[in-house]
Design a protein around this motif. Structure first.
Motif, PDB file in Angstrom:
ATOM      1  N   GLY A   1      41.398  50.274  44.520  1.00 31.64           N
ATOM      2  CA  GLY A   1      40.266  49.379  44.767  1.00 31.64           C
ATOM      3  C   GLY A   1      40.756  47.955  44.969  1.00 31.64           C
ATOM      4  O   GLY A   1      41.919  47.630  44.660  1.00 31.64           O
ATOM      5  N   ALA A   2      39.840  47.104  45.463  1.00 33.29           N
ATOM      6  CA  ALA A   2      40.191  45.690  45.613  1.00 33.29           C
ATOM      7  C   ALA A   2      40.309  45.044  44.238  1.00 33.29           C
ATOM      8  O   ALA A   2      41.104  44.136  44.023  1.00 33.29           O
ATOM      9  CB  ALA A   2      39.142  44.979  46.447  1.00 33.29           C
ATOM     10  N   GLY A   3      39.498  45.510  43.301  1.00 33.56           N
ATOM     11  CA  GLY A   3      39.556  44.989  41.935  1.00 33.56           C
ATOM     12  C   GLY A   3      40.746  45.603  41.206  1.00 33.56           C
ATOM     13  O   GLY A   3      41.093  46.764  41.420  1.00 33.56           O
TER      14      GLY A   3
ATOM     15  N   ALA B   1      31.446  49.213  48.513  1.00 33.72           N
ATOM     16  CA  ALA B   1      32.531  49.485  49.460  1.00 33.72           C
ATOM     17  C   ALA B   1      33.358  50.630  48.908  1.00 33.72           C
ATOM     18  O   ALA B   1      33.768  50.605  47.753  1.00 33.72           O
ATOM     19  CB  ALA B   1      33.398  48.251  49.654  1.00 33.72           C
TER      20      ALA B   1
ATOM     21  N   TRP C   1      43.624  54.771  40.555  1.00 29.54           N
ATOM     22  CA  TRP C   1      42.333  54.184  40.187  1.00 29.54           C
ATOM     23  C   TRP C   1      42.061  54.521  38.730  1.00 29.54           C
ATOM     24  O   TRP C   1      42.041  55.685  38.356  1.00 29.54           O
ATOM     25  CB  TRP C   1      41.196  54.711  41.074  1.00 29.54           C
TER      26      TRP C   1
ATOM     27  N   HIS D   1      27.959  51.326  41.993  1.00 31.98           N
ATOM     28  CA  HIS D   1      29.306  50.916  42.404  1.00 31.98           C
ATOM     29  C   HIS D   1      29.733  51.637  43.686  1.00 31.98           C
ATOM     30  O   HIS D   1      30.737  52.358  43.721  1.00 31.98           O
ATOM     31  CB  HIS D   1      30.322  51.173  41.276  1.00 31.98           C
TER      32      HIS D   1
ATOM     33  N   ARG E   1      31.975  41.971  40.264  1.00 32.22           N
ATOM     34  CA  ARG E   1      32.193  42.631  38.977  1.00 32.22           C
ATOM     35  C   ARG E   1      31.057  42.269  38.025  1.00 32.22           C
ATOM     36  O   ARG E   1      30.559  41.135  38.009  1.00 32.22           O
ATOM     37  CB  ARG E   1      33.530  42.205  38.362  1.00 32.22           C
TER      38      ARG E   1
END
Ligand code: NDP
Ligand code: OXD
Length: 323
Positions: free
Chosen positions: A79-81, A289, A59, A286, A238
């Motif tokens: 993360g998903a991002g 999730a 991350w 943030h 985002r």
């Protein structure tokens, strides 16, 4: 830390990097889920390529870090991002896998339901009224008369839709590509041509869009003018998707009634940012999730096994799309 079966040597190695969260829970989760994986915390990463298939789970690594480890076959994002990786000009040319485990989906679905209900049931208004010691009732519509449009109808958007439907809301989704109908109860729209039809009827807009060149500043004054007057917005995708000044202006005129923002262009949100004190804004840091170690370890180990068997897991970053 080394984790391996009593019977033999490890089958693969995982280089782990996450400086803002205690590593112990991750080491414990991986030891439980896959004892045959050697788990290496940063900075104790072996640099010498050897026969052991090596993967990274990271991350927000400092730019250039991953390039120093040519033995890494694939990079899993915590993360998903993946914008924390794609910003690295030296990101190695190996597959990047987005986090898309069940824990993340469940967490996001809870957060979106919570925010939708808060906005629908006028919680931001009550917070404002409480500050003024005003005891004034607000009569809100029934859920069946409230349309929630999810911008970014991917893994998390689809997970978020189910509890909204169960709660009785009308739900629509907008994505880049046309989706097959998931449920006759959800109206689906796609691409720039479908945007106006998607957002026009919405009372609450939920953005779960990644930041890409196509989505950057999408929610700007022109966009907001096509929304219903008094629209409410949740952004858990985002921060770059919103033009902040345009949103503040729309909040000031009442075109947007209230917003709940979890993600920002600059994180942590600077102390002098106008969002902190705007009466129409609720800020969460943030946390929509959270990647949970056990669920994520399962997901990563499944992905590593697919690689070890010569395949490619799903949720691989498509660099041409940027997500
Ligand atoms: P997915 O890739 O599964 O979904 C992304 C969705 O956005 C897809 O439906 C995609 O369309 C759509 N999309 C992308 N670009 C466009 C575009 N130009 N126009 C229209 N639609 C577009 O990702 P996830 O659902 O797993 O995650 C979404 C985002 O959520 C992450 O990128 C991350 O930024 C954010 N996130 C935030 C967290 C938080 O705590 N706040 C936690 C986790 C994730 P299509 O389906 O056609 O590809
Ligand atoms: C993210 C995450 O991508 O927290 O924002 O998973």
């Amino acid at each position: 830390m080394k984790a391996q079966t009593q019977e033999g040597a490890p089958r693969a190695r995982l280089l782990f990097y996450e400086v803002s969260h205690p590593t112990e829970s991750w080491a414990k989760a991986f030891a439980e889920i896959c004892p045959e994986l050697e788990f290496c915390t940063y900075p104790d990463w072996p640099e010498t390529p050897d026969d052991l298939p090596t993967f990274a789970l990271v991350w927000n690594p400092e730019p250039g870090l991953l390039a120093r480890y040519p033995n890494v076959r694939a990079v899993f994002s915590l993360g998903a991002g993946v914008d924390h990786l794609t910003k690295d000009p030296e990101l190695p040319d190996v597959p990047v896998i987005r986090m898309s485990d069940d824990g993340l989906k469940a967490d996001m679905a809870d957060y979106i339901l919570m925010c939708t209900m808060m906005l629908h049931r006028a919680v931001p208004t009550f917070i404002r009224q409480q500050r003024e010691r005003t005891f004034k009732r607000v009569f809100t519509a029934e859920p069946k008369d409230v349309t929630v449009c999810i911008l970014g109808f991917g893994a998390l958007g689809q997970a978020a839709a189910a509890p909204l439907l169960r709660q009785g809301y009308r739900v629509s989704g907008w994505s880049r590509s046309v989706k097959k109908a998931l449920s006759t109860d959800i109206d689906l729209y796609a691409g720039p041509d479908g945007l106006k039809s998607a957002i026009g009827p919405a009372d609450i807009l939920v953005s779960l869009l990644p930041e890409t060149p196509d989505t950057k500043d999408l929610i700007n004054s022109a966009f907001l003018k096509t929304c219903k007057s008094g629209v409410k917005i949740v952004n858990a995708g985002r921060g770059g998707v919103i033009n902040d000044q345009d949103l503040i202006n729309a909040l000031d005129t009442g075109q947007v009634e209230s917003v709940i923002l979890d993600v920002f262009k600059t994180e942590p949100l600077p102390a002098d940012d106008p969002y902190w004190s705007h009466p129409g804004v609720i800020v969460t840091p943030h946390v929509a999730a959270i990647t949970r170690p056990l669920s994520a370890a399962n997901y990563v180990w499944e992905g590593i096994q697919v690689f070890l068997e010569g395949g490619q897991p799903s949720a691989i970053l498509d660099t041409s799309r940027g997500y």
